[in-house]
Enzyme design. Sequence first.
Site, mmCIF file in Angstrom:
data_model
loop_
_atom_site.group_PDB
_atom_site.id
_atom_site.type_symbol
_atom_site.label_atom_id
_atom_site.label_comp_id
_atom_site.label_asym_id
_atom_site.label_seq_id
_atom_site.Cartn_x
_atom_site.Cartn_y
_atom_site.Cartn_z
ATOM 1 N N ASP A 12 0.619 -1.463 0.322
ATOM 2 C CA ASP A 12 0.044 -0.149 -0.513
ATOM 3 C C ASP A 12 1.497 1.611 -0.102
ATOM 4 O OD1 ASP A 12 -2.746 1.434 -0.045
ATOM 5 O OD2 ASP A 12 -2.220 2.541 2.327
ATOM 6 N N SER A 13 0.151 2.350 -0.579
ATOM 7 C CA SER A 13 1.114 3.808 -0.391
ATOM 8 C C SER A 13 1.271 3.765 1.375
ATOM 9 C CB SER A 13 0.225 4.850 -0.689
ATOM 10 O OG SER A 13 -0.895 5.124 -0.198
ATOM 11 N N CYS A 75 -3.525 -1.135 -2.253
ATOM 12 C CA CYS A 75 -4.025 0.420 -2.303
ATOM 13 C C CYS A 75 -5.062 0.433 -3.574
ATOM 14 C CB CYS A 75 -2.644 0.693 -2.568
ATOM 15 S SG CYS A 75 -2.814 2.700 -3.270
ATOM 16 N N GLU A 155 -6.583 8.610 8.991
ATOM 17 C CA GLU A 155 -5.338 9.251 10.042
ATOM 18 C C GLU A 155 -5.053 9.510 10.784
ATOM 19 O OE1 GLU A 155 -2.210 8.504 7.912
ATOM 20 O OE2 GLU A 155 -2.817 7.444 6.029
ATOM 21 N N CYS A 186 -11.235 3.004 -1.347
ATOM 22 C CA CYS A 186 -10.190 3.631 -0.779
ATOM 23 C C CYS A 186 -10.076 3.252 0.360
ATOM 24 C CB CYS A 186 -10.205 4.952 -1.046
ATOM 25 S SG CYS A 186 -9.132 6.333 0.255
ATOM 26 N N HIS A 188 -9.274 3.267 2.938
ATOM 27 C CA HIS A 188 -9.416 3.831 4.500
ATOM 28 C C HIS A 188 -10.758 3.857 5.061
ATOM 29 C CE1 HIS A 188 -5.114 5.804 3.429
ATOM 30 N NE2 HIS A 188 -4.769 5.826 4.898
HETATM 31 N N1 DGL Z 1 -4.218 3.976 -0.611
HETATM 32 C C1 DGL Z 1 -4.441 4.978 -0.768
HETATM 33 C C2 DGL Z 1 -6.123 5.066 -1.750
HETATM 34 O O1 DGL Z 1 -6.710 2.920 -1.679
HETATM 35 C C3 DGL Z 1 -5.307 6.356 -0.059
HETATM 36 C C4 DGL Z 1 -4.427 6.997 0.307
HETATM 37 C C5 DGL Z 1 -2.827 7.818 -0.828
HETATM 38 O O2 DGL Z 1 -3.780 7.873 -1.842
HETATM 39 O O3 DGL Z 1 -2.156 6.993 -0.727
HETATM 40 O O4 DGL Z 1 -6.596 5.330 -2.875
#
Ligand code: DGL
Length: 284
Positions: A12-13, A75, A155, A186, A188
């Site tokens: 993930d990012s 992600c 977050e 997404c 989050h």
């Molecule tokens: N993990 C990213 C997503 O699911 C969200 C956070 C980011 O923008 O890096 O799209």
Amino acid sequence: MSVNHHPIGVFDSGVGGLTVFHALREALPHEDFIYLGDTARLPYGTKSKHAVESYTVAAARLLREQHIKFLVVACNTASAHALDALQREVSDLPYCGVIAAGAEAAVAATRNGRIAVLATEGTVRSGVYADVIRSLKTDADVQMLSANLLVALAEEGWCEGAEAEAIVSRYLAQLSAGYDTLVMGCTHFPLLVSVFRKLCPSDVKIVDSASVTAKAVAGLLAARNMLNAQTKPGRDEFKVSDLPERFARVGARFLGRDIADKVALTAFSAAHLEKAANALNSLS
Ligand code: DGL
């Protein structure tokens, strides 16, 4: 030689993919996992396709060096932009993203064919959720809305209360009425599910791509005979490209348990990125 005892990689990012990891951990209790969060380069949601492709390919290479047997791209933005690049550049590594399972669940849930997807700006720009949903249900009416602010909200730990409700309702007000299914596209957003539940009409189904992806991965590994045969609980390792302390602090909230002793900084190095960028440039 069997790779069944090798770990599963989750990418993930940053910290958000822990919602997917959490669901995977529950679905696959005997697997070992290596989670890689690219905290040095997040957010991905506001970056170009090319940047997200090169980060994702570099991350997949780094995890392949750790001998993972399967990669879950947790992600949504990376799943939207970079699966083709993975197929080309890391073709020996089996992987899946989170969009296919989320789209399938949305199509299974809808009764009137009207589906709303909330995601990052990059995921919305890619159009991939709408494409996959329409490939499964040609007459689906899909609307997509970027809701970047919800990433920061999750977050920050502001997952309920007046502030969260005000921001979520401002986003929901931008959707045309009539959808009966809402996809949280997404990593989050599942943390805000109680706010979504409170503010959406009661007949709207809320689809969480994290939990359906975990079920799909468990089914896929079983079908390919790739499950780890160990009977003890699997091991977790978390690697991040920047600020492991912050990842551990925010991640503990995402997972509801302390992970500080399992988080380490990793060399998601310039060399990995340069190699990935060169390979992609030679194709473009
Ligand atoms: N993990 C990213 C997503 O699911 C969200 C956070 C980011 O923008 O890096 O799209």
